[in-house]
Motif scaffolding. Sequence first.
Motif, PDB file in Angstrom:
ATOM      1  N   ILE A  54       5.365  -6.722  25.629  1.00 45.76           N
ATOM      2  CA  ILE A  54       4.762  -5.661  24.894  1.00 45.76           C
ATOM      3  C   ILE A  54       5.522  -5.354  23.602  1.00 45.76           C
ATOM      4  O   ILE A  54       4.960  -5.144  22.552  1.00 45.76           O
ATOM      5  CB  ILE A  54       4.759  -4.420  25.848  1.00 45.76           C
ATOM      6  N   LEU A  55       6.851  -5.328  23.797  1.00 44.10           N
ATOM      7  CA  LEU A  55       7.781  -5.180  22.758  1.00 44.10           C
ATOM      8  C   LEU A  55       7.627  -6.118  21.626  1.00 44.10           C
ATOM      9  O   LEU A  55       7.463  -5.773  20.522  1.00 44.10           O
ATOM     10  CB  LEU A  55       9.114  -4.960  22.915  1.00 44.10           C
ATOM     11  N   ALA A  56       7.535  -7.411  21.847  1.00 43.33           N
ATOM     12  CA  ALA A  56       7.511  -8.378  20.928  1.00 43.33           C
ATOM     13  C   ALA A  56       6.049  -8.109  20.295  1.00 43.33           C
ATOM     14  O   ALA A  56       5.959  -8.469  19.201  1.00 43.33           O
ATOM     15  CB  ALA A  56       7.567  -9.783  21.608  1.00 43.33           C
ATOM     16  N   GLY A  57       5.084  -7.903  21.046  1.00 44.31           N
ATOM     17  CA  GLY A  57       3.800  -7.769  20.451  1.00 44.31           C
ATOM     18  C   GLY A  57       3.763  -6.436  19.420  1.00 44.31           C
ATOM     19  O   GLY A  57       3.006  -6.533  18.646  1.00 44.31           O
ATOM     20  N   LEU A  58       4.545  -5.317  19.840  1.00 44.04           N
ATOM     21  CA  LEU A  58       4.667  -4.304  18.991  1.00 44.04           C
ATOM     22  C   LEU A  58       5.215  -4.547  17.668  1.00 44.04           C
ATOM     23  O   LEU A  58       4.831  -4.221  16.542  1.00 44.04           O
ATOM     24  CB  LEU A  58       5.436  -3.123  19.532  1.00 44.04           C
ATOM     25  N   GLU A  59       6.162  -5.650  17.532  1.00 45.88           N
ATOM     26  CA  GLU A  59       6.790  -6.026  16.423  1.00 45.88           C
ATOM     27  C   GLU A  59       5.752  -6.643  15.798  1.00 45.88           C
ATOM     28  O   GLU A  59       5.764  -6.378  14.301  1.00 45.88           O
ATOM     29  CB  GLU A  59       7.900  -7.005  16.769  1.00 45.88           C
ATOM     30  N   MET A  60       5.167  -7.627  16.095  1.00 49.96           N
ATOM     31  CA  MET A  60       3.893  -8.292  15.553  1.00 49.96           C
ATOM     32  C   MET A  60       2.942  -7.079  14.882  1.00 49.96           C
ATOM     33  O   MET A  60       2.644  -7.398  13.623  1.00 49.96           O
ATOM     34  CB  MET A  60       3.129  -9.169  16.430  1.00 49.96           C
ATOM     35  N   LYS A  61       2.709  -6.201  15.646  1.00 54.09           N
ATOM     36  CA  LYS A  61       1.455  -5.358  15.119  1.00 54.09           C
ATOM     37  C   LYS A  61       2.345  -4.382  13.824  1.00 54.09           C
ATOM     38  O   LYS A  61       1.792  -4.224  12.940  1.00 54.09           O
ATOM     39  CB  LYS A  61       1.075  -4.399  16.197  1.00 54.09           C
ATOM     40  N   ALA A  62       3.525  -3.948  13.991  1.00 59.22           N
ATOM     41  CA  ALA A  62       4.158  -3.158  13.236  1.00 59.22           C
ATOM     42  C   ALA A  62       4.282  -4.188  11.762  1.00 59.22           C
ATOM     43  O   ALA A  62       4.370  -3.419  10.759  1.00 59.22           O
ATOM     44  CB  ALA A  62       5.744  -2.836  13.567  1.00 59.22           C
ATOM     45  N   GLY A  63       4.710  -5.359  11.867  1.00 60.73           N
ATOM     46  CA  GLY A  63       4.839  -6.462  10.962  1.00 60.73           C
ATOM     47  C   GLY A  63       3.575  -6.472  10.091  1.00 60.73           C
ATOM     48  O   GLY A  63       3.712  -6.802   8.934  1.00 60.73           O
ATOM     49  N   LEU A  64       2.274  -6.240  10.619  1.00 64.04           N
ATOM     50  CA  LEU A  64       1.318  -6.109   9.676  1.00 64.04           C
ATOM     51  C   LEU A  64       0.792  -4.811   9.247  1.00 64.04           C
ATOM     52  O   LEU A  64       0.204  -4.488   8.149  1.00 64.04           O
ATOM     53  CB  LEU A  64       0.106  -6.774  10.688  1.00 64.04           C
ATOM     54  N   ILE A  65       1.296  -3.792  10.163  1.00 60.70           N
ATOM     55  CA  ILE A  65       0.928  -2.383   9.750  1.00 60.70           C
ATOM     56  C   ILE A  65       1.554  -1.778   8.807  1.00 60.70           C
ATOM     57  O   ILE A  65       1.027  -1.099   7.714  1.00 60.70           O
ATOM     58  CB  ILE A  65       0.845  -1.413  10.977  1.00 60.70           C
ATOM     59  N   ILE A  66       3.028  -2.268   8.753  1.00 57.04           N
ATOM     60  CA  ILE A  66       3.700  -1.398   7.625  1.00 57.04           C
ATOM     61  C   ILE A  66       3.486  -1.757   6.328  1.00 57.04           C
ATOM     62  O   ILE A  66       3.260  -1.109   5.463  1.00 57.04           O
ATOM     63  CB  ILE A  66       5.351  -1.621   8.201  1.00 57.04           C
ATOM     64  N   PRO A  67       3.224  -2.970   5.962  1.00 54.81           N
ATOM     65  CA  PRO A  67       3.079  -3.666   4.624  1.00 54.81           C
ATOM     66  C   PRO A  67       1.768  -2.822   3.998  1.00 54.81           C
ATOM     67  O   PRO A  67       1.602  -2.494   2.880  1.00 54.81           O
ATOM     68  CB  PRO A  67       2.842  -5.181   4.728  1.00 54.81           C
ATOM     69  N   HIS A  68       0.690  -2.717   5.054  1.00 53.43           N
ATOM     70  CA  HIS A  68      -0.495  -2.130   4.396  1.00 53.43           C
ATOM     71  C   HIS A  68      -0.307  -0.832   4.519  1.00 53.43           C
ATOM     72  O   HIS A  68      -0.712  -0.075   3.525  1.00 53.43           O
ATOM     73  CB  HIS A  68      -1.593  -2.650   5.561  1.00 53.43           C
ATOM     74  N   GLY A  69       0.337  -0.063   5.449  1.00 53.33           N
ATOM     75  CA  GLY A  69       0.705   1.443   5.280  1.00 53.33           C
ATOM     76  C   GLY A  69       1.262   1.701   4.007  1.00 53.33           C
ATOM     77  O   GLY A  69       1.145   2.961   3.592  1.00 53.33           O
ATOM     78  N   GLU A  70       2.461   1.146   3.871  1.00 59.78           N
ATOM     79  CA  GLU A  70       3.307   1.420   2.854  1.00 59.78           C
ATOM     80  C   GLU A  70       3.009   0.775   1.438  1.00 59.78           C
ATOM     81  O   GLU A  70       3.575   1.118   0.577  1.00 59.78           O
ATOM     82  CB  GLU A  70       4.603   0.984   3.326  1.00 59.78           C
ATOM     83  N   ARG A  71       1.765   0.098   1.509  1.00 60.54           N
ATOM     84  CA  ARG A  71       1.227  -0.778   0.366  1.00 60.54           C
ATOM     85  C   ARG A  71       2.670  -1.512  -0.340  1.00 60.54           C
ATOM     86  O   ARG A  71       2.699  -1.341  -1.519  1.00 60.54           O
ATOM     87  CB  ARG A  71       0.677   0.261  -0.771  1.00 60.54           C
ATOM     88  N   LEU A  72       3.266  -2.178   0.617  1.00 64.13           N
ATOM     89  CA  LEU A  72       4.710  -2.715   0.032  1.00 64.13           C
ATOM     90  C   LEU A  72       4.471  -3.938  -0.965  1.00 64.13           C
ATOM     91  O   LEU A  72       5.282  -4.222  -1.710  1.00 64.13           O
ATOM     92  CB  LEU A  72       5.404  -3.565   1.249  1.00 64.13           C
ATOM     93  N   ALA A  73       3.328  -4.676  -1.008  1.00 65.40           N
ATOM     94  CA  ALA A  73       2.709  -5.597  -1.920  1.00 65.40           C
ATOM     95  C   ALA A  73       2.075  -4.965  -3.201  1.00 65.40           C
ATOM     96  O   ALA A  73       1.586  -5.475  -4.241  1.00 65.40           O
ATOM     97  CB  ALA A  73       1.808  -6.614  -1.189  1.00 65.40           C
ATOM     98  N   GLY A  74       1.971  -3.564  -3.111  1.00 65.03           N
ATOM     99  CA  GLY A  74       1.241  -2.669  -4.148  1.00 65.03           C
ATOM    100  C   GLY A  74      -0.215  -2.857  -4.096  1.00 65.03           C
ATOM    101  O   GLY A  74      -1.072  -2.334  -4.978  1.00 65.03           O
ATOM    102  N   ARG A  75      -0.798  -3.049  -3.055  1.00 66.20           N
ATOM    103  CA  ARG A  75      -2.159  -3.155  -2.708  1.00 66.20           C
ATOM    104  C   ARG A  75      -2.464  -3.332  -1.222  1.00 66.20           C
ATOM    105  O   ARG A  75      -1.589  -3.540  -0.239  1.00 66.20           O
ATOM    106  CB  ARG A  75      -2.613  -4.394  -3.298  1.00 66.20           C
ATOM    107  N   GLU A  76      -3.638  -3.396  -0.712  1.00 62.16           N
ATOM    108  CA  GLU A  76      -4.193  -3.407   0.717  1.00 62.16           C
ATOM    109  C   GLU A  76      -3.698  -4.882   0.981  1.00 62.16           C
ATOM    110  O   GLU A  76      -4.002  -5.686   0.231  1.00 62.16           O
ATOM    111  CB  GLU A  76      -5.261  -2.980   0.877  1.00 62.16           C
ATOM    112  N   VAL A  77      -3.396  -4.840   2.308  1.00 60.22           N
ATOM    113  CA  VAL A  77      -3.025  -6.371   2.819  1.00 60.22           C
ATOM    114  C   VAL A  77      -4.205  -6.575   4.112  1.00 60.22           C
ATOM    115  O   VAL A  77      -4.073  -7.498   4.695  1.00 60.22           O
ATOM    116  CB  VAL A  77      -1.735  -6.546   3.146  1.00 60.22           C
ATOM    117  N   LEU A  78      -4.678  -5.538   4.715  1.00 58.21           N
ATOM    118  CA  LEU A  78      -5.693  -5.694   5.728  1.00 58.21           C
ATOM    119  C   LEU A  78      -7.076  -5.057   5.597  1.00 58.21           C
ATOM    120  O   LEU A  78      -7.235  -3.987   4.897  1.00 58.21           O
ATOM    121  CB  LEU A  78      -4.931  -4.829   6.934  1.00 58.21           C
TER     122      LEU A  78
END
Length: 204
Positions: A54-78
């Motif tokens: 479950i924890l490894a799965g949470l890391e995968m989800k966080a790794g996709l959610i954070i860049p989108h939620g924080e707009r780390l690329a300056g745009r939406e990614v999901l």
Amino acid sequence: MPDHFYLSEFDPARHRSFDYVSASNDWVPWVSASIPGSLDLQVRRRIESNLKHILAGLEMKAGLIIPHGERLAGREVLYEPYFQSLIFEFCVGVYSVCEGIGSAHHLHNIGDDGSAGPRVSRARWTDALVAEYDPADVLSLRERVEIVQDKRDRLHQDSLGARDDIDWHSFGYAQAFVPARQALQPLLQAEIGDVPATTNLLIR
């Protein structure tokens, strides 16, 4: 970067088409340290096996959610519905981690090694979790766990005629992901030496 999870373009020449944050087994020391030693050995083994995945799965989800939620690329990614679904799944995973560790502490507190398979109610495992990790109520653990519980329960489809439409906006970054990730922090910090160094679940 540890806050990211990458899905690479498929290439049959590559060994794999992804780069992961932590392997499931990297979480075994932390889960083991978080579970009272008074529990039956097989009970401990099952909790470790369940929660490490479950924890490894949470890391995968966080790794996709954070860049989108924080707009780390300056745009939406999901795609937005994927984003909301991932946040829901993240909340379900956090719920399971809290439930597993909270139940373990409740059983320890009442002198039960868990070998008979007792069911631990939500109220009891929540109380045990808060008593162990936020007894002075300074970290808002109970409040954040209750938010996670609420998000997890919104997807129940057992009484269709009695349930309102799901408000998918309630699975937003600030409304759901942030408090769910924050709910993990007291648990992670309590055994910080056993937390995988690469994890994106820890707020630094």
